[in-house]
Scaffold this motif. Structure first.
Motif, short mmCIF file in Angstrom:
data_model
loop_
_atom_site.label_atom_id
_atom_site.label_comp_id
_atom_site.label_asym_id
_atom_site.label_seq_id
_atom_site.Cartn_x
_atom_site.Cartn_y
_atom_site.Cartn_z
N ALA A 1 3.73 -11.36 8.75
CA ALA A 1 3.43 -12.42 7.78
C ALA A 1 4.63 -12.66 6.85
O ALA A 1 5.66 -11.98 6.95
CB ALA A 1 2.20 -12.03 6.95
N TRP A 2 4.47 -13.61 5.94
CA TRP A 2 5.49 -13.93 4.95
C TRP A 2 5.77 -12.71 4.10
O TRP A 2 4.86 -12.00 3.70
CB TRP A 2 5.00 -15.10 4.09
CG TRP A 2 5.90 -15.43 2.96
CD1 TRP A 2 7.02 -16.20 3.01
CD2 TRP A 2 5.76 -15.00 1.60
NE1 TRP A 2 7.59 -16.27 1.76
CE2 TRP A 2 6.83 -15.54 0.88
CE3 TRP A 2 4.85 -14.21 0.94
CZ2 TRP A 2 7.01 -15.32 -0.47
CZ3 TRP A 2 5.02 -13.99 -0.42
CH2 TRP A 2 6.09 -14.55 -1.10
N ARG A 3 7.05 -12.42 3.84
CA ARG A 3 7.46 -11.18 3.19
C ARG A 3 7.87 -11.40 1.75
O ARG A 3 8.22 -12.50 1.34
CB ARG A 3 8.68 -10.60 3.94
CG ARG A 3 8.47 -10.36 5.42
CD ARG A 3 7.70 -9.11 5.69
NE ARG A 3 8.36 -7.92 5.14
CZ ARG A 3 9.35 -7.27 5.73
NH1 ARG A 3 9.81 -7.66 6.89
NH2 ARG A 3 9.89 -6.21 5.15
N ILE A 4 7.84 -10.33 1.00
CA ILE A 4 8.34 -10.32 -0.37
C ILE A 4 9.86 -10.15 -0.28
O ILE A 4 10.36 -9.32 0.50
CB ILE A 4 7.71 -9.16 -1.16
CG1 ILE A 4 6.20 -9.38 -1.27
CG2 ILE A 4 8.36 -9.03 -2.54
CD1 ILE A 4 5.44 -8.20 -1.83
N SER A 5 10.59 -10.92 -1.05
CA SER A 5 12.05 -10.87 -0.96
C SER A 5 12.58 -9.51 -1.44
O SER A 5 11.99 -8.86 -2.31
CB SER A 5 12.69 -11.99 -1.78
OG SER A 5 12.55 -11.73 -3.16
N ARG B 1 2.64 -6.73 5.16
CA ARG B 1 3.05 -8.04 5.67
C ARG B 1 4.05 -7.90 6.82
O ARG B 1 4.03 -8.68 7.76
CB ARG B 1 3.63 -8.89 4.55
CG ARG B 1 2.58 -9.35 3.57
CD ARG B 1 3.19 -10.16 2.46
NE ARG B 1 2.17 -10.64 1.54
CZ ARG B 1 2.43 -11.33 0.45
NH1 ARG B 1 3.70 -11.64 0.15
NH2 ARG B 1 1.46 -11.72 -0.34
N ASP C 1 4.47 -5.48 0.93
CA ASP C 1 5.53 -5.94 1.83
C ASP C 1 5.46 -5.20 3.17
O ASP C 1 5.67 -5.81 4.22
CB ASP C 1 6.91 -5.76 1.20
CG ASP C 1 8.00 -6.48 1.97
OD1 ASP C 1 7.80 -7.67 2.31
OD2 ASP C 1 9.03 -5.86 2.25
#
Length: 91
Positions: A34-38, A29, A26
């Protein structure tokens, strides 16, 4: 009983590695945009037994350390898990 002990040890090692890795991924990212981990997924790994790995990941990668709910939430999860283990072992 020995088998159960080793299954628990292997599980805890694996879930802590997952928590540590999620923090690192994360962070990478976040730096790249970039797209992240929630955040829910990060907390889920900790709640499922990976609190030590998640806390180490926060420190090593300097990630989520300014968010109060991570700064205090992760150690609170760890303390709750320690209390649960003590409760189970003393019963």
């Amino acid at each position: 009983m020995k088998i159960l002990f080793w299954i628990i040890i292997i599980y805890l090692a694996a879930i802590n590695l997952v928590g540590f890795t999620l923090m690192g991924v994360d962070k990478r990212r976040a730096v790249k945009g970039a797209w992240r981990i929630s955040e829910a997924a990060l907390f889920l790994a900790a709640v499922l037994g990976g609190s030590i790995g998640s806390i180490l990941g926060m420190r090593v990668f300097r990630h989520k350390t300014k968010h109060w709910y991570f700064k205090y939430g992760m150690p609170a999860i760890l303390l709750a898990q320690i209390a649960l283990v003590i409760f189970i072992l003393t019963r």
